[in-house]
Structures are given as structure tokens and as C-alpha cells.
Design an enzyme around this catalytic site. Sequence first.
Site, PDB file in Angstrom:
ATOM      1  N   LYS A 105       0.905  -1.219   0.069  1.00 19.51           N
ATOM      2  CA  LYS A 105      -0.138  -0.222   0.000  1.00 19.51           C
ATOM      3  C   LYS A 105       0.866   1.190  -0.120  1.00 19.51           C
ATOM      4  O   LYS A 105       0.554   2.152  -0.565  1.00 19.51           O
ATOM      5  CB  LYS A 105      -1.017  -0.119   1.276  1.00 19.51           C
ATOM      6  CG  LYS A 105      -2.039  -1.093   0.761  1.00 19.51           C
ATOM      7  CD  LYS A 105      -3.111  -0.546   2.009  1.00 19.51           C
ATOM      8  CE  LYS A 105      -4.387  -1.490   1.625  1.00 19.51           C
ATOM      9  NZ  LYS A 105      -5.434  -1.502   2.717  1.00 19.51           N
ATOM     10  N   LYS A 125      -4.963  -9.398  -7.122  1.00 21.88           N
ATOM     11  CA  LYS A 125      -6.312  -9.539  -6.168  1.00 21.88           C
ATOM     12  C   LYS A 125      -7.401  -8.518  -6.760  1.00 21.88           C
ATOM     13  O   LYS A 125      -7.118  -7.427  -7.209  1.00 21.88           O
ATOM     14  CB  LYS A 125      -5.958  -9.403  -4.897  1.00 21.88           C
ATOM     15  CG  LYS A 125      -6.645  -9.379  -3.780  1.00 21.88           C
ATOM     16  CD  LYS A 125      -5.893  -9.107  -2.136  1.00 21.88           C
ATOM     17  CE  LYS A 125      -5.881  -7.731  -2.153  1.00 21.88           C
ATOM     18  NZ  LYS A 125      -5.605  -7.209  -0.898  1.00 21.88           N
ATOM     19  N   LYS A 179     -10.784  -2.762  -4.219  1.00 25.48           N
ATOM     20  CA  LYS A 179     -11.318  -1.565  -4.493  1.00 25.48           C
ATOM     21  C   LYS A 179     -10.671  -0.470  -5.294  1.00 25.48           C
ATOM     22  O   LYS A 179     -11.327   0.498  -5.620  1.00 25.48           O
ATOM     23  CB  LYS A 179     -11.706  -0.931  -3.026  1.00 25.48           C
ATOM     24  CG  LYS A 179     -12.771  -1.911  -2.179  1.00 25.48           C
ATOM     25  CD  LYS A 179     -12.769  -1.522  -0.858  1.00 25.48           C
ATOM     26  CE  LYS A 179     -13.290  -2.202   0.173  1.00 25.48           C
ATOM     27  NZ  LYS A 179     -12.994  -2.219   1.607  1.00 25.48           N
TER      28      LYS A 179
END
Length: 343
Positions: free
Chosen positions: A114, A206, A209
Site C-alpha cells: 500500500k 487480487k 477496491k
Amino acid sequence: MAFKERVFSGVQPSGNLHLGNYLGAIVNFVALQERYDCIYCVVDLHAITIWQDPAELPRATREVTAAFIACGIDPKKHIIFNQSQVAEHAELAWIFNCVARVGWLNRMTQFKEKAGKDRENASVGLYVYPNLMAADILVYRATHVPVGEDQKQHLELSRDIAQKFNNDFAASIHAHGYGDAFFPQPEPLIQGPATRVMSLRDGSKKMSKSEPSDYSRINLTDDADAIAQKIRKARTDPEALPSEEKGLEPRPEADNLVGIYAALAGQTKAQVLREFGGGQFSNFKIALVDLAVAKLGPIGNEMKRLVQDPVYINGVLADGATRARVLAAETMNAVKDIVGFVR
Ligand code: TYM
């Protein structure tokens, strides 16, 4: 010591809820209601570790709440609330900041993903996020935590924190009459044929969002046309479907679609391949569209109906928070005694 069995899990209000959240987590949340007392949390404190527009966050919080209810979680029998309404999460997280070690957090792969290349510019909250996650679970002394595969490492950290707290404060825990261990070792429940749903555009990534292309995911609020288009365009390979599960191993896109079908149908991948093995993707995709629309359509419609009633949703969250606070305060008072805070 035997701990009372209790389920806790959380979902971030940080954008569109998608099929990965549904099959990896929420479907299991629903099933566990039959056997356990469950606490399901909309984790808004986690969401702001990455910038969230304050004008958008309340809607996103209500949308996750609506999804919980639309998928079948009963907010009267169990607890649904948003994290920021129960201050004990943040309070216990501070204590865990002092229990967890920097070296442990440095190993967290999700932080690395992230934060990306610009790590210096990531929020401090993003770095200590797993400590808050441990606090979420342990402030209720929860024993079972249903999550998707991507949360496994965070759950291991929660177990390490529980263990270190129990060890570091063993004498005080004993002196206060809590036996040998104050916190349980929370057990991850990573279940079903779709614990890691992959992007529809790239079987090595994956479903998420934050992926820019909306074609990579099926959102829970997508209508039948959008679901059909996304599945039709989903990447596949030119081979027919295999008849055995082993044949899926080198074929991530095929594996993903078969896993999605199996999870939606409540079957195993082997059962799905018994029906579709040897056939072309085009036919399988038609069946998958029908199944996905039949399962997700009613959920999306109910979510849209519920979010139009913010007063009702806010009431569910306030009621859940009131009940959660009672449990959390009990743990926090004990923790204060154990740590040695005067109160
Ligand atoms: P979040 O909000 O990213 O995701 C919510 C749940 O959905 C699962 N999930 C997936 N499962 C399968 N395939 C996918 N592609 C996929 N994407 C997401 C996640 O594993 C998760 O179960 N840190 C957590 C939220 C959290 C939490 C907690 C969870 C905060 N505190 C305490 C359990 C216990 C998160 O970011 O989930």
C-alpha cells in the site's frame, strides 16, 4: 483458561464493496451467526489511514452497513457498528503500539504494497494499522475472525500481540485474578472456495477496491447488465475447462472463475468441474452470469434501498455501538488494571 467463543470481523468503508469482500468474508459472516455471538464492524478508523473525503465517508460507512444487512446479518441478534463510535479500539491500540515491535511491523507485506515506492510519505497510521486491527479483535476478546486470505499475516500479528501481552504482564494478570492468560489467541477463519478472488482482468492480481479499471471487479451494487458485461469480458485462456481441479493450477483466470462459481453456488470446485469440465468458456460464462445475477442482484437492490434510509442505518450503528461499548469497556478496565494505570 477457556474463553467465551465470539466472532469479530471488520470491513473498511473505503470504496466499492466487491465480490472478493462478499465471497472472501461477508458470506462467512452470515453463516457464522448460527453458531456464535458475532460482532461486525465498519472500520472507519482503518479507512482514514489513506485519505478519505470527509464528504464521502459517511455514505461509504452506511453502504458497508447496508451490505451487511442486505447479505443477511441480523443487527438485532448480533452487533453491527462503526469503529469510531467505540473509543476503546483506539485506546487499546495505543497499548498495543507499546507491545508490538517495530521489527514485526516491518515484515507486513500489505504495508509495503500500500505504501509503495513513496514509503516516507505514507501515514504513520498505515504503518501501525495491524496494531489497531489486533485491538479491534482483542478488545472483545474474540476467538474467531473470518477474513479473506489477504488478512492472514495481520491475524498472525494479532496472535503474537496477544501472546506477548499475556507474557509481559503475566504476574499482573495473575495478581488480578485473570488466570494464566488475559487475551485469547484469535483464530483466523479463512474458508470456502474463494478466499482470494482475483481481478477479472489479470489472474495474478487480487480483486480490489483500489484497482483503477472497474472491469477488474464486480461491485455488490452492479446491475445485471454490468455483471454480465464484466463476466463476458473477463480474461480467460483458449483451452476448454479441465475436468479435474489439478488442471486449474497453471491457469489462474480459469481457477478464479471456477472458484467464483463454486462459492456462489455453494459447491466445491471439483463439483463445478464435474458439470462444466471439457466444455468451452463461452458456455460456462453464460451459466456464471445467470448465477451471479441471481445471487447478487437482490443484494444490490436491497443495499440501494437501505442507503436511501440513512436514519435507519444510523440507528443500527448507534444501537450496535452502545452494545459494543459495554463489552469493550469491560476489557479496557481490566487492561488498565493489568498495565498499572490508576483509575
Ligand atoms: P478490507 O476492508 O480490505 O476487506 C474486507 C474483507 O474482505 C476480504 N477481501 C477479500 N477476500 C477474498 N478475495 C479478495 N480479493 C478480497 N479482498 C478483500 C478481506 O480479507 C477482509 O476479510 N484490515 C481489514 C479490516 C479489518 C479487520 C479487523 C478484519 C480491520 N480490523 C479485525 C478482521 C478483524 C481490511 O482491510 O479488510
